[in-house]
Design a protein around this motif. Structure first.
Motif, PDB file in Angstrom:
ATOM      1  N   VAL A 263      14.246  -5.083  -0.764  1.00 58.20           N
ATOM      2  CA  VAL A 263      14.144  -4.319  -2.079  1.00 58.20           C
ATOM      3  C   VAL A 263      12.288  -4.981  -2.181  1.00 58.20           C
ATOM      4  O   VAL A 263      12.275  -5.822  -2.418  1.00 58.20           O
ATOM      5  N   PHE A 268      11.635  -0.411  -6.424  1.00 49.23           N
ATOM      6  CA  PHE A 268      12.660  -1.061  -6.798  1.00 49.23           C
ATOM      7  C   PHE A 268      11.953  -1.223  -8.466  1.00 49.23           C
ATOM      8  O   PHE A 268      12.984  -0.795  -9.737  1.00 49.23           O
ATOM      9  N   ALA A 286      22.450  -5.425  -6.384  1.00 48.48           N
ATOM     10  CA  ALA A 286      21.043  -4.633  -6.080  1.00 48.48           C
ATOM     11  C   ALA A 286      20.693  -4.026  -5.186  1.00 48.48           C
ATOM     12  O   ALA A 286      20.072  -3.485  -4.366  1.00 48.48           O
ATOM     13  N   ALA A 290      18.602  -1.447  -2.485  1.00 50.01           N
ATOM     14  CA  ALA A 290      18.189  -1.885  -1.786  1.00 50.01           C
ATOM     15  C   ALA A 290      17.946  -0.940  -0.257  1.00 50.01           C
ATOM     16  O   ALA A 290      18.841  -0.323  -0.061  1.00 50.01           O
TER      17      ALA A 290
END
Length: 350
Positions: A263, A268, A286, A290
């Motif tokens: 990330v 991000f 997440a 990524a």
């Protein structure tokens, strides 16, 4: 600055394996709100005695919300031949929990060199007594350089404590040592709450022609990685990035600490901050935001690592993830550091 040493009281580091000083140091770091990784000293006898002796330390980590992979345990003290097997078992146990394990006192303490090879520590910490006479004592210089050379061959970091003047720092740089601490780098009374410190840089020595073909290995530029599990939410990544503005990436790892996603900070945060970004992503995994990690083995030369960085023009400056022999994440390398190193070599190559 990549870590903070939380010093234990000297009286508690003895032959009894008492970890109360180490525990007190961990709580003191928590009171200072030290967000960087910690360096904690643990007596070898405590590791030899096993999980029972180390239980207060594990509880301190839980109580202070410290993840083991954010803590480097420096094992200090002489090692008796009869304790060898128990020490290696204890080190394996600490590594299984997730701690990074280092061996301290190199150069003056009684630690067999083959034991270091068997233990495969994350780092070797030179003895403060050895550093006191560097670089004035040629014999002590030879000992320190030998430890640094051995560590490089084993793929292990070297940390030099008690660095007091620029001559010591220059000597360490010549040995290839990249980690140092001491009064030259921060005042003795410095605490995390005091803010940043300014570190002097030594004048680099002229590189030898034989050493500049492909450059040193990337592990010499290694920085600790901020890692989270593959099931971490985007909100948890935001929290991790918010602890320190210098964090450029978060690496998502599996249960074996192998990198599975990367990330990058700017991209991000733009995704999260965009229209409805927080509502769309905050509670979701997440890894949806990524990128595939750009992985390089720890023995990769600098030039080869830069070639890996240049394969994707959209991610040229993304951190490279350095892995060990079995693919576990050891840390990250900033591409900018590699570029500056190669630029410094150009005059010598001409």
């Amino acid at each position: 600055m990549i870590a903070v040493e939380a010093a234990a009281e000297a009286a508690s580091i003895g032959i009894t394996g008492d970890v109360s000083g180490t525990v007190a140091a961990a709580y003191a770091a928590a009171r200072e709100e030290a967000l960087l990784p910690l360096l904690l000293t643990v007596p070898s006898d405590a590791v030899v005695q096993g999980s029972g002796a180390l239980a207060p330390l594990h509880e301190a980590m839980r109580a202070t919300s410290r993840r083991p992979r954010e803590v480097i345990l420096v094992i200090t003290g002489d090692v008796a031949a009869r304790d060898r097997r128990a020490l290696l078992t204890g080190i394996d146990g600490l590594r299984t929990i997730g701690y990074l394990v280092a061996v301290g006192g190199l150069g003056t303490s009684h630690v067999p060199l083959d034991l270091i090879a068997d233990a495969a520590p994350y780092a070797l910490v030179l003895s403060p007594e050895l550093m006191e006479r560097v670089p004035r004592d040629a014999r002590r210089n030879a000992v320190g350089e030998a430890v640094a050379h051995m560590a490089k061959s084993l793929g292990v970091h070297v940390l030099a404590p008690q660095v007091r003047d620029e001559a010591q720092l220059t000597t360490l740089r010549g040995w290839g040592v990249r980690l140092a601490q001491g009064p030259l780098l921060a005042p003795l009374d410095w605490r995390p709450s005091h803010g940043r410190v300014h570190v002097p840089l030594p004048v680099p020595a002229e590189p030898q022609p034989s050493m500049i073909d492909l450059g040193p290995r990337v592990q010499e530029f290694l920085m600790p990685a901020v890692t989270l599990g593959m099931h971490a939410t985007a909100e948890e990544v935001v929290e991790a990035l918010g602890t320190e503005p210098s964090i450029t990436s978060v690496i998502l790892v599996d249960e074996y600490q192998r990198p599975r996603g990367s990330v990058e900070r700017s991209r991000f945060l733009l995704s999260i901050a965009g229209p409805y970004g927080h509502a769309l992503h905050a509670k979701k995994p997440a890894h949806r935001l990524a990128d595939p990690p750009r992985v390089v083995p720890k023995t990769t030369p600098v030039i080869a690592a830069m070639q890996v960085a240049g394969k994707d023009s959209a991610r040229v400056y993304d951190d490279l993830v350095v892995v060990d022999e079995v693919g576990r994440c050891m840390g990250v390398v900033h591409v900018g550091d590699l570029i500056r190193h190669v630029a410094d070599l150009q005059p010598a190559q001409r």
